[in-house]
Design an enzyme around this catalytic site. Structure first.
Site, short mmCIF file in Angstrom:
data_model
loop_
_atom_site.label_atom_id
_atom_site.label_comp_id
_atom_site.label_asym_id
_atom_site.label_seq_id
_atom_site.Cartn_x
_atom_site.Cartn_y
_atom_site.Cartn_z
N GLY A 14 41.52 61.47 30.06
CA GLY A 14 41.99 62.54 30.93
C GLY A 14 41.65 63.88 30.31
O GLY A 14 42.29 64.32 29.36
N GLY A 41 41.51 67.14 31.52
CA GLY A 41 41.89 68.38 32.17
C GLY A 41 42.26 69.40 31.12
O GLY A 41 41.80 69.33 29.97
N LYS A 101 63.34 66.50 30.40
CA LYS A 101 62.11 67.04 31.00
C LYS A 101 62.01 66.61 32.46
O LYS A 101 61.63 67.39 33.34
CB LYS A 101 60.89 66.56 30.20
N ASN A 148 61.78 68.88 35.83
CA ASN A 148 60.68 68.66 36.78
C ASN A 148 61.19 68.33 38.18
O ASN A 148 60.57 68.72 39.17
CB ASN A 148 59.78 67.52 36.29
#
Length: 290
Positions: A7, A9, A176, A180
């Site tokens: 990944g 990104g 977290k 979120n």
């Protein structure tokens, strides 16, 4: 160490650059068949980083001593399962993404599984990554065969501080997740910056009251006052940010709602709890996503 980052990104490239600067043998892993990836980071440890990083080398993957997963949550299970036949069963897998639930989808993997929670901020614009906020990364064991891997926190800390081992990583992950569950869907629905949520205290509080009931059933010990205070701290600290869910909605991409509010609702149902406001918000985001 020999490390593969799955990944690539903004956060994935951040780790590739940071680990490369510390002379680790790193590679990215991409869906495409490219053998190199151009990584350009603005302000990486106070410097500009602009180097090609190797990618998709099967021998490197087979001999990797750590796999760091920086994908969207809904991409994780398929991508990791595709790599498992090439990966050593002793290679730890560190999951670094928003939301929860992917670890349950990887329980058949023999590898040690680690969870990570980070407050680093980064975004990508036209292939250039901007490291907008240095932060703290906690990692900890999600499976019993990962409990003895605390030394990995020191290795990662040398590359992208601060990194710390946490024996109660599930508690940190739930905090977290709670933030979120508030910030991501509300900003996606109102199409606003995180800080604009200060205009909706009643809605924030209702969501938190439902979330803490689930957390308590999951044996995550905190109070409603502490949870609300934590969520407001996140809103204020990231006031100028546009959440990843809002960015996904604007770009007409699939969101991570099923691994954020969706995960919360699955756990709520398992405990026989109703979470009507979170359910309503979830359905609105799914409608918008479609």
């Amino acid at each position: 160490m020999k490390i593969t980052v799955l990944g690539c990104g903004a956060i994935g490239k951040l780790w590739l650059a940071a680990l490369s600067q510390q002379k680790h043998q790193v590679q990215g892993w991409l869906k495409s068949s490219r053998s190199y990836l151009s990584v350009h980071i603005d302000e990486m440890n106070g410097e500009i980083f602009n180097q090609p990083i190797p990618t998709n080398n099967s021998d490197h993957l087979t001999n990797s001593e750590l796999l760091i997963v920086c994908l969207k949550a809904w991409q994780v299970a398929d991508a990791v399962n595709n790599l498992l036949p090439k990966l050593s069963p002793n290679c730890p897998i560190l999951l670094l993404h928003n939301g929860m639930g992917t670890q349950e989808e990887l329980l058949s993997a023999p590898n040690p599984i680690l969870l990570g929670v980070t407050t680093h901020g980064a975004y990508q614009d036209d292939q250039q990554v901007y490291h907008t906020a240095s932060g703290l990364t906690y990692i900890g064991s999600a499976t019993s065969n990962a409990t003895g891997l605390s030394s990995l926190a020191n290795v990662l800390h040398q590359s992208l501080p601060d990194v710390a081992w946490h024996n109660e990583i599930l508690s940190i992950s739930w905090l977290k997740l709670a933030a979120n569950c508030v910030v991501n869907p509300l900003t996606a629905l109102y199409e606003c910056q995180n800080g604009d949520l200060l205009r909706y205290p009643e809605q924030v509080n209702i969501l938190c009251e439902e979330i803490i009931q689930v957390m308590q059933r999951e044996n995550i010990h905190t109070t409603i006052d502490n949870l609300i205070s934590y969520v407001y701290d996140v809103i204020k600290l990231t006031a100028k940010n546009y959440s990843s869910m809002l960015q996904d909605v604007r770009a007409k991409r699939r969101t991570e709602i099923d691994y954020i509010t969706g995960y919360l609702l699955r756990q709520a149902r398992a405990h026989g709890l109703a979470a009507p406001e979170n359910t309503r918000i979830y359905n609105l985001v799914k409608h918008k996503e479609r």
